[in-house]
Design a protein around this motif. Structure first.
Motif, short mmCIF file in Angstrom:
data_model
loop_
_atom_site.label_atom_id
_atom_site.label_comp_id
_atom_site.label_asym_id
_atom_site.label_seq_id
_atom_site.Cartn_x
_atom_site.Cartn_y
_atom_site.Cartn_z
N ILE A 44 0.95 -1.16 0.14
CA ILE A 44 -0.14 -0.13 0.08
C ILE A 44 0.84 1.29 0.01
O ILE A 44 0.50 2.29 -0.89
CB ILE A 44 -0.95 -0.02 1.27
N SER A 45 2.06 1.31 0.90
CA SER A 45 2.84 2.51 0.72
C SER A 45 3.44 2.78 -0.51
O SER A 45 3.76 3.75 -0.95
CB SER A 45 3.92 2.56 2.22
N ALA A 46 3.94 1.70 -1.07
CA ALA A 46 4.70 1.68 -2.40
C ALA A 46 3.63 2.37 -3.26
O ALA A 46 3.96 3.20 -4.22
CB ALA A 46 5.14 0.41 -2.92
N VAL A 47 2.47 2.04 -3.48
CA VAL A 47 1.35 2.41 -4.53
C VAL A 47 1.05 4.01 -3.90
O VAL A 47 1.20 4.75 -4.89
CB VAL A 47 0.17 1.80 -4.17
N ALA A 48 1.11 4.17 -2.87
CA ALA A 48 0.76 5.52 -2.33
C ALA A 48 1.89 6.38 -2.53
O ALA A 48 1.77 7.68 -2.80
CB ALA A 48 0.36 5.62 -0.80
N TYR A 49 3.23 6.08 -2.47
CA TYR A 49 4.18 6.74 -2.82
C TYR A 49 4.29 7.26 -4.28
O TYR A 49 4.47 8.26 -4.57
CB TYR A 49 5.54 5.85 -2.31
N GLU A 50 3.98 6.21 -5.22
CA GLU A 50 3.87 6.66 -6.56
C GLU A 50 2.90 7.76 -6.89
O GLU A 50 3.02 8.56 -7.64
CB GLU A 50 3.57 5.40 -7.12
N LEU A 51 1.70 7.61 -6.16
CA LEU A 51 0.47 8.33 -6.41
C LEU A 51 0.65 9.88 -5.96
O LEU A 51 0.55 10.74 -6.45
CB LEU A 51 -0.64 7.76 -5.88
N VAL A 52 1.33 9.68 -4.66
CA VAL A 52 1.67 11.03 -3.76
C VAL A 52 2.77 11.97 -4.87
O VAL A 52 2.55 13.22 -5.08
CB VAL A 52 2.04 11.11 -2.77
N GLY A 53 3.91 11.00 -5.48
CA GLY A 53 4.57 11.92 -6.14
C GLY A 53 4.17 12.53 -7.47
O GLY A 53 4.45 13.49 -7.85
N GLU A 54 3.30 11.67 -8.06
CA GLU A 54 2.48 12.01 -9.40
C GLU A 54 1.78 13.33 -9.06
O GLU A 54 1.57 14.39 -9.73
CB GLU A 54 1.67 11.12 -10.01
N ALA A 55 1.04 13.30 -7.66
CA ALA A 55 0.06 14.44 -7.60
C ALA A 55 0.94 15.71 -7.24
O ALA A 55 0.54 16.89 -7.61
CB ALA A 55 -0.77 13.93 -6.23
N PHE A 56 2.15 15.47 -6.49
CA PHE A 56 2.87 16.69 -6.26
C PHE A 56 3.37 17.32 -7.59
O PHE A 56 3.22 18.33 -7.44
CB PHE A 56 4.08 16.41 -5.33
N THR A 57 3.63 16.50 -8.42
CA THR A 57 4.06 17.14 -9.72
C THR A 57 2.90 17.90 -10.34
O THR A 57 3.32 18.90 -10.83
CB THR A 57 4.75 15.96 -10.56
N THR A 58 1.89 17.19 -10.29
CA THR A 58 0.76 17.72 -11.20
C THR A 58 0.39 18.98 -10.43
O THR A 58 -0.19 19.96 -11.10
CB THR A 58 -0.53 16.79 -11.25
N SER A 59 0.11 19.08 -9.23
CA SER A 59 -0.69 20.04 -8.29
C SER A 59 0.35 21.38 -8.03
O SER A 59 -0.01 22.45 -8.03
CB SER A 59 -1.08 19.96 -7.21
N ALA A 60 1.64 21.24 -8.52
CA ALA A 60 2.34 22.28 -8.42
C ALA A 60 2.80 23.09 -7.03
O ALA A 60 2.85 24.06 -6.75
CB ALA A 60 2.39 23.41 -9.29
N GLY A 61 2.32 22.03 -6.04
CA GLY A 61 2.69 22.54 -4.72
C GLY A 61 1.68 23.56 -4.17
O GLY A 61 2.04 24.31 -3.34
#
Length: 120
Positions: A44-61
């Motif tokens: 679960i943490s591996a999947v969440a880590y990938e999703l959070v990284g993508e979300a951070f890139t997309t949302s521009a902080g």
């Protein structure tokens, strides 16, 4: 390609080693539960880590990630609590006792995914 095969073989060998150990030694229910919970948490943490990284890139902080993670955590906890109160907490026990509740907790647990790894 040879390196990927080698490291894949090393990683897969843990399954064979674990299977061999399980055949020769009695593993307690508590130990088995801890190992399974750890494995589920890692996945679960591996999947969440990938999703959070993508979300951070997309949302521009802009802070939406923190809000989304907090809202998701609260919804997961509330859903797990609701499913437990509907009778889903004793759905699958290793001792054989089953809850006599309705099918609704099973459906909600499948959708929520928390009945298998939530607090019991």
């Amino acid at each position: 390609m040879g390196g990927a095969f080698f490291w894949g073989s090393i990683a897969a060998s843990s399954l064979l080693i674990g299977g061999g150990l399980a055949l020769h030694y009695r593993i307690g229910e508590r130990t088995l539960g801890i190992v399974m919970a750890f494995g589920a948490g890692v996945l679960i943490s591996a999947v969440a880590y990938e999703l959070v990284g993508e979300a951070f890139t997309t949302s521009a902080g802009q802070g939406g990630i923190v809000l989304g993670l907090c809202a998701g955590s609260v919804m997961f906890f509330a859903g797990d609590l609701w499913i437990d109160r509907l009778g889903g907490d004793n759905r699958k026990r290793s001792g054989g006792q089953q809850s006599g509740g309705s099918g609704l907790p099973i459906v909600l647990g499948t959708v929520d995914g928390s009945s298998a790894c939530g607090p019991s």
